[in-house]
Design a protein around this motif. Structure first.
Motif, PDB file in Angstrom:
ATOM      1  N   TYR A   1       0.803  -1.225   0.000  1.00 50.32           N
ATOM      2  CA  TYR A   1       0.000   0.000   0.000  1.00 50.32           C
ATOM      3  C   TYR A   1       0.833   1.270   0.000  1.00 50.32           C
ATOM      4  O   TYR A   1       0.309   2.357  -0.197  1.00 50.32           O
ATOM      5  CB  TYR A   1      -0.930   0.008   1.221  1.00 50.32           C
ATOM      6  N   GLY A   2       2.126   1.138   0.267  1.00 51.97           N
ATOM      7  CA  GLY A   2       2.979   2.305   0.456  1.00 51.97           C
ATOM      8  C   GLY A   2       3.083   2.571   1.952  1.00 51.97           C
ATOM      9  O   GLY A   2       2.116   2.390   2.689  1.00 51.97           O
ATOM     10  N   GLU A   3       4.257   2.968   2.383  1.00 52.25           N
ATOM     11  CA  GLU A   3       4.489   3.134   3.811  1.00 52.25           C
ATOM     12  C   GLU A   3       3.542   4.145   4.457  1.00 52.25           C
ATOM     13  O   GLU A   3       2.909   3.858   5.471  1.00 52.25           O
ATOM     14  CB  GLU A   3       5.937   3.557   4.042  1.00 52.25           C
ATOM     15  N   GLY A   4       3.435   5.328   3.881  1.00 49.68           N
ATOM     16  CA  GLY A   4       2.572   6.369   4.455  1.00 49.68           C
ATOM     17  C   GLY A   4       1.112   5.943   4.529  1.00 49.68           C
ATOM     18  O   GLY A   4       0.484   6.028   5.592  1.00 49.68           O
ATOM     19  N   PRO A   5       0.519   5.482   3.407  1.00 47.87           N
ATOM     20  CA  PRO A   5      -0.873   5.049   3.455  1.00 47.87           C
ATOM     21  C   PRO A   5      -1.114   3.866   4.399  1.00 47.87           C
ATOM     22  O   PRO A   5      -2.153   3.801   5.061  1.00 47.87           O
ATOM     23  CB  PRO A   5      -1.182   4.661   2.008  1.00 47.87           C
ATOM     24  N   ALA A   6      -0.156   2.943   4.480  1.00 51.38           N
ATOM     25  CA  ALA A   6      -0.322   1.789   5.373  1.00 51.38           C
ATOM     26  C   ALA A   6      -0.331   2.248   6.831  1.00 51.38           C
ATOM     27  O   ALA A   6      -1.172   1.802   7.621  1.00 51.38           O
ATOM     28  CB  ALA A   6       0.778   0.759   5.131  1.00 51.38           C
ATOM     29  N   PHE A   7       0.592   3.123   7.204  1.00 49.05           N
ATOM     30  CA  PHE A   7       0.607   3.637   8.572  1.00 49.05           C
ATOM     31  C   PHE A   7      -0.670   4.427   8.853  1.00 49.05           C
ATOM     32  O   PHE A   7      -1.253   4.311   9.934  1.00 49.05           O
ATOM     33  CB  PHE A   7       1.843   4.513   8.816  1.00 49.05           C
ATOM     34  N   SER A   8      -1.101   5.220   7.892  1.00 48.35           N
ATOM     35  CA  SER A   8      -2.326   5.998   8.069  1.00 48.35           C
ATOM     36  C   SER A   8      -3.537   5.089   8.297  1.00 48.35           C
ATOM     37  O   SER A   8      -4.356   5.337   9.188  1.00 48.35           O
ATOM     38  CB  SER A   8      -2.554   6.883   6.837  1.00 48.35           C
ATOM     39  N   ALA A   9      -3.651   4.027   7.518  1.00 50.07           N
ATOM     40  CA  ALA A   9      -4.764   3.081   7.684  1.00 50.07           C
ATOM     41  C   ALA A   9      -4.680   2.370   9.031  1.00 50.07           C
ATOM     42  O   ALA A   9      -5.699   2.176   9.711  1.00 50.07           O
ATOM     43  CB  ALA A   9      -4.765   2.067   6.542  1.00 50.07           C
ATOM     44  N   ALA A  10      -3.483   1.982   9.439  1.00 50.17           N
ATOM     45  CA  ALA A  10      -3.306   1.319  10.732  1.00 50.17           C
ATOM     46  C   ALA A  10      -3.680   2.260  11.872  1.00 50.17           C
ATOM     47  O   ALA A  10      -4.364   1.861  12.820  1.00 50.17           O
ATOM     48  CB  ALA A  10      -1.863   0.834  10.877  1.00 50.17           C
ATOM     49  N   LEU A  11      -3.255   3.508  11.784  1.00 46.69           N
ATOM     50  CA  LEU A  11      -3.603   4.483  12.815  1.00 46.69           C
ATOM     51  C   LEU A  11      -5.104   4.760  12.834  1.00 46.69           C
ATOM     52  O   LEU A  11      -5.690   4.946  13.912  1.00 46.69           O
ATOM     53  CB  LEU A  11      -2.816   5.776  12.616  1.00 46.69           C
ATOM     54  N   ALA A  12      -5.734   4.776  11.674  1.00 47.94           N
ATOM     55  CA  ALA A  12      -7.190   4.972  11.627  1.00 47.94           C
ATOM     56  C   ALA A  12      -7.904   3.839  12.350  1.00 47.94           C
ATOM     57  O   ALA A  12      -8.878   4.065  13.071  1.00 47.94           O
ATOM     58  CB  ALA A  12      -7.666   5.073  10.178  1.00 47.94           C
ATOM     59  N   ARG A  13      -7.419   2.611  12.181  1.00 51.40           N
ATOM     60  CA  ARG A  13      -8.025   1.461  12.873  1.00 51.40           C
ATOM     61  C   ARG A  13      -7.826   1.570  14.375  1.00 51.40           C
ATOM     62  O   ARG A  13      -8.742   1.319  15.156  1.00 51.40           O
ATOM     63  CB  ARG A  13      -7.426   0.151  12.331  1.00 51.40           C
ATOM     64  N   LEU A  14      -6.627   1.974  14.802  1.00 52.28           N
ATOM     65  CA  LEU A  14      -6.387   2.156  16.231  1.00 52.28           C
ATOM     66  C   LEU A  14      -7.231   3.293  16.803  1.00 52.28           C
ATOM     67  O   LEU A  14      -7.765   3.185  17.905  1.00 52.28           O
ATOM     68  CB  LEU A  14      -4.905   2.447  16.494  1.00 52.28           C
ATOM     69  N   ARG A  15      -7.383   4.361  16.054  1.00 51.33           N
ATOM     70  CA  ARG A  15      -8.212   5.480  16.513  1.00 51.33           C
ATOM     71  C   ARG A  15      -9.655   5.036  16.676  1.00 51.33           C
ATOM     72  O   ARG A  15     -10.329   5.388  17.643  1.00 51.33           O
ATOM     73  CB  ARG A  15      -8.136   6.660  15.551  1.00 51.33           C
ATOM     74  N   GLN A  16     -10.152   4.264  15.708  1.00 54.27           N
ATOM     75  CA  GLN A  16     -11.522   3.750  15.791  1.00 54.27           C
ATOM     76  C   GLN A  16     -11.710   2.969  17.093  1.00 54.27           C
ATOM     77  O   GLN A  16     -12.706   3.147  17.794  1.00 54.27           O
ATOM     78  CB  GLN A  16     -11.802   2.863  14.577  1.00 54.27           C
ATOM     79  N   ALA A  17     -10.753   2.127  17.419  1.00 53.31           N
ATOM     80  CA  ALA A  17     -10.829   1.351  18.659  1.00 53.31           C
ATOM     81  C   ALA A  17     -10.738   2.263  19.885  1.00 53.31           C
ATOM     82  O   ALA A  17     -11.433   2.044  20.876  1.00 53.31           O
ATOM     83  CB  ALA A  17      -9.715   0.305  18.690  1.00 53.31           C
ATOM     84  N   ALA A  18      -9.882   3.287  19.815  1.00 51.23           N
ATOM     85  CA  ALA A  18      -9.720   4.198  20.948  1.00 51.23           C
ATOM     86  C   ALA A  18     -10.997   4.983  21.213  1.00 51.23           C
ATOM     87  O   ALA A  18     -11.399   5.168  22.363  1.00 51.23           O
ATOM     88  CB  ALA A  18      -8.549   5.148  20.698  1.00 51.23           C
ATOM     89  N   VAL A  19     -11.655   5.422  20.161  1.00 51.71           N
ATOM     90  CA  VAL A  19     -12.901   6.178  20.313  1.00 51.71           C
ATOM     91  C   VAL A  19     -14.010   5.276  20.849  1.00 51.71           C
ATOM     92  O   VAL A  19     -14.801   5.674  21.710  1.00 51.71           O
ATOM     93  CB  VAL A  19     -13.302   6.843  18.974  1.00 51.71           C
ATOM     94  N   ALA A  20     -14.047   4.028  20.371  1.00 47.71           N
ATOM     95  CA  ALA A  20     -15.078   3.079  20.812  1.00 47.71           C
ATOM     96  C   ALA A  20     -14.804   2.581  22.226  1.00 47.71           C
ATOM     97  O   ALA A  20     -15.726   2.130  22.915  1.00 47.71           O
ATOM     98  CB  ALA A  20     -15.148   1.900  19.848  1.00 47.71           C
ATOM     99  N   GLY A  21     -13.565   2.638  22.663  1.00 47.26           N
ATOM    100  CA  GLY A  21     -13.176   2.140  23.982  1.00 47.26           C
ATOM    101  C   GLY A  21     -12.173   1.016  23.841  1.00 47.26           C
ATOM    102  O   GLY A  21     -12.510  -0.066  23.369  1.00 47.26           O
ATOM    103  N   LEU A  22     -10.948   1.283  24.220  1.00 43.01           N
ATOM    104  CA  LEU A  22      -9.895   0.282  24.109  1.00 43.01           C
ATOM    105  C   LEU A  22     -10.194  -0.904  25.026  1.00 43.01           C
ATOM    106  O   LEU A  22     -10.729  -0.730  26.117  1.00 43.01           O
ATOM    107  CB  LEU A  22      -8.544   0.894  24.492  1.00 43.01           C
ATOM    108  N   PRO A  23      -9.844  -2.113  24.593  1.00 44.72           N
ATOM    109  CA  PRO A  23     -10.064  -3.284  25.443  1.00 44.72           C
ATOM    110  C   PRO A  23      -9.142  -3.250  26.663  1.00 44.72           C
ATOM    111  O   PRO A  23      -8.042  -2.712  26.602  1.00 44.72           O
ATOM    112  CB  PRO A  23      -9.733  -4.470  24.525  1.00 44.72           C
ATOM    113  N   PRO A  24      -9.603  -3.831  27.755  1.00 43.92           N
ATOM    114  CA  PRO A  24      -8.758  -3.843  28.960  1.00 43.92           C
ATOM    115  C   PRO A  24      -7.483  -4.649  28.751  1.00 43.92           C
ATOM    116  O   PRO A  24      -7.448  -5.577  27.939  1.00 43.92           O
ATOM    117  CB  PRO A  24      -9.638  -4.488  30.027  1.00 43.92           C
TER     118      PRO A  24
END
Length: 93
Positions: free
Chosen positions: A55-78
């Motif tokens: 995917y390219g380094e920048g887009p891959a990191f951006s997508a990974a961070l978007a997934r982590l942000r989604q989890a953070a907003v929803a509530g990170l697992p314990p």
């Protein structure tokens, strides 16, 4: 990816203020960690080198961070009883 660029991408991802995001190089990619400030909840995501190449380094990191942000907003697992974090993997298709 250098840590300055990573830090900029984290800022752009707009994580909740009580979540700290870090990157840790692994032999086969990067482990990205999102952990709340008191350390009781968090999530790890392994971004494989294959995904970054595909995917390219920048887009891959951006997508990974978007997934982590989604989890953070929803509530990170314990944090698990053994002190580890739940783990996701972002691989190439």
């Amino acid at each position: 990816m250098d840590f300055e660029t990573f830090g900029h991408q984290v800022t752009l991802a707009d994580f909740p203020p009580d979540v700290r995001v870090t990157a840790h190089p692994e032999g086969h990619g990067w482990t990205l960690r999102a952990v709340n400030t008191d350390g009781t909840a968090g999530l790890e995501l392994l971004l494989t080198d294959g995904a970054a190449d595909m995917y390219g380094e920048g887009p891959a990191f951006s997508a990974a961070l978007a997934r982590l942000r989604q989890a953070a907003v929803a509530g990170l697992p314990p944090v698990q009883p053994d002190g580890t974090l739940r783990h996701l993997v972002f691989v190439r298709d």
